[in-house]
Design an enzyme around this catalytic site. Structure first.
Site, PDB file in Angstrom:
ATOM      1  N   ASP A  67       0.811  -1.218   0.000  1.00  9.57           N
ATOM      2  CA  ASP A  67       0.000   0.000   0.000  1.00  9.57           C
ATOM      3  C   ASP A  67       0.844   1.269   0.000  1.00  9.57           C
ATOM      4  OD1 ASP A  67       0.890  -0.625   2.565  1.00  9.57           O
ATOM      5  OD2 ASP A  67      -1.092  -1.069   3.331  1.00  9.57           O
ATOM      6  N   ASN A 135      -7.174  -3.243  14.459  1.00  6.89           N
ATOM      7  CA  ASN A 135      -8.597  -3.490  14.179  1.00  6.89           C
ATOM      8  C   ASN A 135      -8.788  -4.693  13.248  1.00  6.89           C
ATOM      9  OD1 ASN A 135      -7.713  -2.521  11.746  1.00  6.89           O
ATOM     10  ND2 ASN A 135      -9.185  -0.851  11.578  1.00  6.89           N
ATOM     11  N   HIS A 137      -7.120  -5.209  10.372  1.00  2.00           N
ATOM     12  CA  HIS A 137      -6.895  -4.979   8.934  1.00  2.00           C
ATOM     13  C   HIS A 137      -5.620  -5.668   8.451  1.00  2.00           C
ATOM     14  CE1 HIS A 137      -4.574  -0.884   9.579  1.00  2.00           C
ATOM     15  NE2 HIS A 137      -3.714  -1.862   9.440  1.00  2.00           N
ATOM     16  N   GLU A 142      -9.656  -2.321   5.477  1.00  2.00           N
ATOM     17  CA  GLU A 142     -10.250  -2.082   6.788  1.00  2.00           C
ATOM     18  C   GLU A 142     -11.456  -2.997   6.995  1.00  2.00           C
ATOM     19  OE1 GLU A 142      -8.544  -0.451   8.750  1.00  2.00           O
ATOM     20  OE2 GLU A 142      -7.914   1.523   8.061  1.00  2.00           O
TER      21      GLU A 142
END
Ligand code: F6R
Length: 240
Positions: A67, A135, A137, A142
């Protein structure tokens, strides 16, 4: 999912680099999928050390990264392109022309995503290295991202912006959007290696490894991968 519990971050890093080195030694033309973030830093240090001591060569290795922040040029110190040069590539004999990452400055989002999808199809990865978001990801996929997603632009979750603010001058400096490889493409790597370190990852590790396989916890999809290894330290494994 094969789970390895390391005593501490040092052991985790050594084991992760051993696995990556095994791939490169077996095939000098290997394609490595790489990640940024704090977690792989120790493994990258080992790879550099090994290159200097033992001469493992990366001249023919190609890499693709997960990314990149939208709006940051590759020259920006907080861009992931810069992170990779600084923390890995500059310490190896890799040809920078063989290292690929999304162009954070691409004006046409869809075109850039299509370009990266095409690139990924032409470079089947021998291994994909991943970190784990607190979280759940993986890359910047996400919670709620469809498992069949390709490269796309995401708006980062508030928790991700907060987690990543430590690397910027302040939270307002953190870009809110990023290009990310999709979950489908992560799953296409021949082998997946995911690392998690520290107590703040313990909940996410538990949900990934023991909870339901659900798009609410993107990393849980890795349980469906035929060759996925999770290396965690004791702190991150606390709830397993
Ligand atoms: C990095 C990436 C992210 C990180 C994750 C964990 O390229 O895609 O998914 O792997 O946010 O980050 P750290 O390792 O900093 O805790």
């Amino acid at each position: 999912m094969k789970i390895i519990i390391a005593d501490d971050y040092q052991e985790l890093s050594r084991r992760a680099s051993d696995l990556l080195l095994e791939v490169v030694k077996r095939d000098p033309y290997a394609v490595l999928g790489l990640a940024t973030g704090t977690t792989p830093l120790g493994a990258y240090e080992h790879m550099i050390e090994n290159h200097k001591k033992n001469g493992t060569s990366y001249l023919h290795v190609r890499t693709v990264n997960l990314d990149e922040y939208k709006g940051l040029p590759a020259s920006h110190p907080q861009s992931y392109a810069c992170f990779m040069r600084h923390n890995l590539f500059d310490g190896l004999d890799i040809d920078l022309e063989n290292t690929y990452i999304e162009n954070g400055m691409a004006a046409e989002e869809e075109e850039e995503c299509a370009r990266y999808d095409k690139l990924l199809r032409s470079l089947p990865r021998d291994v994909q290295l991943l970190g784990l978001g607190s979280n759940g990801h993986i890359a910047f996929n996400e919670p709620g991202t469809p498992f069949d997603s390709g490269t796309h632009v995401v708006t980062l979750a508030e928790s991700t912006v907060r987690d990543n603010a430590r690397l910027f001058a302040g939270i307002d400096e953190v870009p809110r959007k990023a290009f990310t490889m999709g979950i489908r493409q992560i799953m296409q790597a021949r082998r997946v290696l995911i690392l998690a370190s520290g107590a703040n990852k313990a909940d996410a590790v538990f949900c990934m490894a023991k909870g339901p396989v659900t798009e609410d916890v993107p990393a849980s999809v890795l349980r469906l991968h035929p060759d996925c290894t999770l290396i965690v330290d004791r702190a991150a494994a606390a709830k397993l």
